[in-house]
Design an enzyme around this catalytic site. Structure first.
Site, PDB file in Angstrom:
ATOM      1  CG  ASN A 150      -0.063   2.877  -2.710  1.00 55.09           C
ATOM      2  OD1 ASN A 150      -0.652   3.337  -3.682  1.00 55.09           O
ATOM      3  ND2 ASN A 150       1.119   3.333  -2.288  1.00 55.09           N
ATOM      4  CD1 TRP A 151      -4.116  -1.777  -5.695  1.00 55.74           C
ATOM      5  CD2 TRP A 151      -5.448  -1.433  -7.452  1.00 55.74           C
ATOM      6  NE1 TRP A 151      -5.033  -2.792  -5.721  1.00 55.74           N
ATOM      7  CE2 TRP A 151      -5.872  -2.603  -6.795  1.00 55.74           C
ATOM      8  CE3 TRP A 151      -6.155  -1.008  -8.585  1.00 55.74           C
ATOM      9  CZ2 TRP A 151      -6.954  -3.371  -7.238  1.00 55.74           C
ATOM     10  CZ3 TRP A 151      -7.241  -1.757  -9.026  1.00 55.74           C
ATOM     11  CH2 TRP A 151      -7.627  -2.931  -8.362  1.00 55.74           C
ATOM     12  CE  LYS A 152       3.658   1.634  -4.149  1.00 56.07           C
ATOM     13  NZ  LYS A 152       5.063   1.356  -3.890  1.00 56.07           N
ATOM     14  CG  HIS A 211       3.878   6.417  -0.865  1.00 52.77           C
ATOM     15  ND1 HIS A 211       5.014   6.230  -1.606  1.00 52.77           N
ATOM     16  CD2 HIS A 211       3.466   5.185  -0.483  1.00 52.77           C
ATOM     17  CE1 HIS A 211       5.268   4.929  -1.660  1.00 52.77           C
ATOM     18  NE2 HIS A 211       4.349   4.275  -0.993  1.00 52.77           N
ATOM     19  CD  GLU A 231       6.399   4.608  -4.670  1.00 48.98           C
ATOM     20  OE1 GLU A 231       5.224   4.735  -5.047  1.00 48.98           O
ATOM     21  OE2 GLU A 231       6.897   3.507  -4.379  1.00 48.98           O
ATOM     22  CD  GLU A 288       4.434   2.494   2.904  1.00 50.97           C
ATOM     23  OE1 GLU A 288       3.850   1.447   2.631  1.00 50.97           O
ATOM     24  OE2 GLU A 288       4.593   3.412   2.089  1.00 50.97           O
ATOM     25  N   GLY A 336       9.009  -2.032  -2.368  1.00 53.79           N
ATOM     26  CA  GLY A 336       9.188  -2.617  -3.695  1.00 53.79           C
ATOM     27  C   GLY A 336      10.501  -3.354  -3.895  1.00 53.79           C
ATOM     28  CB  SER A 383       8.909  -5.947   0.824  1.00 51.11           C
ATOM     29  OG  SER A 383       9.574  -5.221  -0.198  1.00 51.11           O
ATOM     30  N   GLY A 421       1.769  -2.493  -1.330  1.00 54.18           N
ATOM     31  CA  GLY A 421       1.829  -2.035  -2.719  1.00 54.18           C
ATOM     32  C   GLY A 421       1.626  -3.192  -3.675  1.00 54.18           C
ATOM     33  N   GLY A 422       2.731  -3.746  -4.174  1.00 55.49           N
ATOM     34  CA  GLY A 422       2.687  -4.780  -5.212  1.00 55.49           C
ATOM     35  C   GLY A 422       1.738  -5.927  -4.917  1.00 55.49           C
TER      36      GLY A 422
HETATM   37  P1  PGA Z   1       5.376  -2.591  -1.667  1.00 57.49           P
HETATM   38  O1  PGA Z   1       4.938  -1.037  -1.537  1.00 57.49           O
HETATM   39  O2  PGA Z   1       4.400  -3.393  -0.848  1.00 57.49           O
HETATM   40  O3  PGA Z   1       5.287  -2.876  -3.133  1.00 57.49           O
HETATM   41  O4  PGA Z   1       6.766  -2.689  -1.127  1.00 57.49           O
HETATM   42  C1  PGA Z   1       4.436  -0.539  -0.332  1.00 57.49           C
HETATM   43  C2  PGA Z   1       4.062   0.907  -0.485  1.00 57.49           C
HETATM   44  O5  PGA Z   1       4.749   1.655  -1.190  1.00 57.49           O
HETATM   45  O6  PGA Z   1       3.052   1.358   0.087  1.00 57.49           O
END
Ligand code: PGA
Length: 251
Positions: free
Chosen positions: A10-12, A93, A95, A163, A169, A209, A230-231
């Site tokens: 997930n590149w956000k 998600h 967010e 999640e 993050g 994470s 994500g990251g």
């Molecule tokens: P993260 O994000 O791997 O940066 O913790 C995961 C996500 O939000 O899907």
């Protein structure tokens, strides 16, 4: 036995067209890792270019509108994602649930629209830290699953991503026991609602994470069928080893 394992990135809100070099690099790292599926969900602006630049990696959106088309400035429909070359979409998600006040009901409507457009859906669920500390984790997850997952799913087109909000993050992750408890619970809810076929073949991803150095142990937990990353999905040098760890984790 679930369907093929899934490593999803997930590149956000990250990535300009220059970031497509990471897809090229990732493809070369995948080699003969064909026992797991690899998905990248870039920002909507990159879906079309990314889909045209790879046949090995599935491409997905990060959200869609519940309607097919209309007067909704700034939104993207599931048909548009599909037309641009996406085969998946992430929905619900945390967010989006936080930044855009998305309810379970709205997530379910979006998921219905996405399924009708032929997309596979990755529906995210997860508790906040205060909900975990109050021992409400399973109630929260059960409620989000009941509210956000539409009826028209098959084992192929539904993916659930667990999640924990406090792990996204932050560099924090639940213990392996905590991950296992929630994944077993999600599996049992899927089986109870959809029966053994769909319930067993639906993939359940862990997200929050995930890094190259913790992926292997997380993939060893029961009912973990992959990860939503994500990251660490932004660079092939980080994501490639996560995909390899999933591939090596076997069936
Ligand atoms: P993260 O994000 O791997 O940066 O913790 C995961 C996500 O939000 O899907």
């Amino acid at each position: 036995m679930a369907t093929r394992k899934l490593a999803a990135g997930n590149w956000k809100m990250n990535g300009l067209s220059s970031a497509l070099v990471e897809i090229e690099a990732l493809e070369t790292m995948l080699g003969d890792c064909d026992d797991c599926e690899v998905l990248i969900c870039p920002p909507a602006t990159l879906v079309s270019q990314m889909a045209q630049s790879t046949s090995r990696i599935a491409v997905g959106g990060q959200d869609c509108h519940p309607e097919k088309a209309g007067a909704h400035t700034g939104d993207v429909s599931a048909d548009m994602l599909s037309d641009a070359g996406a085969s998946y979409v992430i929905l619900g998600h945390s967010e989006r649930r936080t930044d855009h006040n998305e309810s379970d009901e709205l997530v379910r409507e979006k998921a219905r629209a996405a399924l009708e457009a032929g997309l596979k859906v990755v529906i995210c669920v997860g508790e906040t830290l205060s909900e975990r500390e109050a021992a409400n984790t399973l109630d929260i997850i059960g409620g989000q699953m009941a509210g956000s997952v539409p009826d028209l799913v098959t084992g192929e087109n539904l993916v659930i991503a667990y999640e924990p909000v406090w792990a996204i993050g932050t560099g924090l992750t639940p213990t392996l026991e905590q991950i296992g408890e929630v994944h077993d619970f999600i599996r049992s809810r899927l089986v109870r609602r959809f029966g053994g076929g769909v319930g067993i073949s639906t993939r359940i991803l862990y997200g929050g994470s995930v890094k190259p150095d913790n992926a292997k142990e997380i993939f060893g937990v029961s009912n973990v069928d992959g990860a939503l990353v994500g990251g660490a999905s932004l660079k092939a040098a980080d994501f490639g080893p996560i995909v390899s760890a999933l591939s090596l984790s076997g069936g």
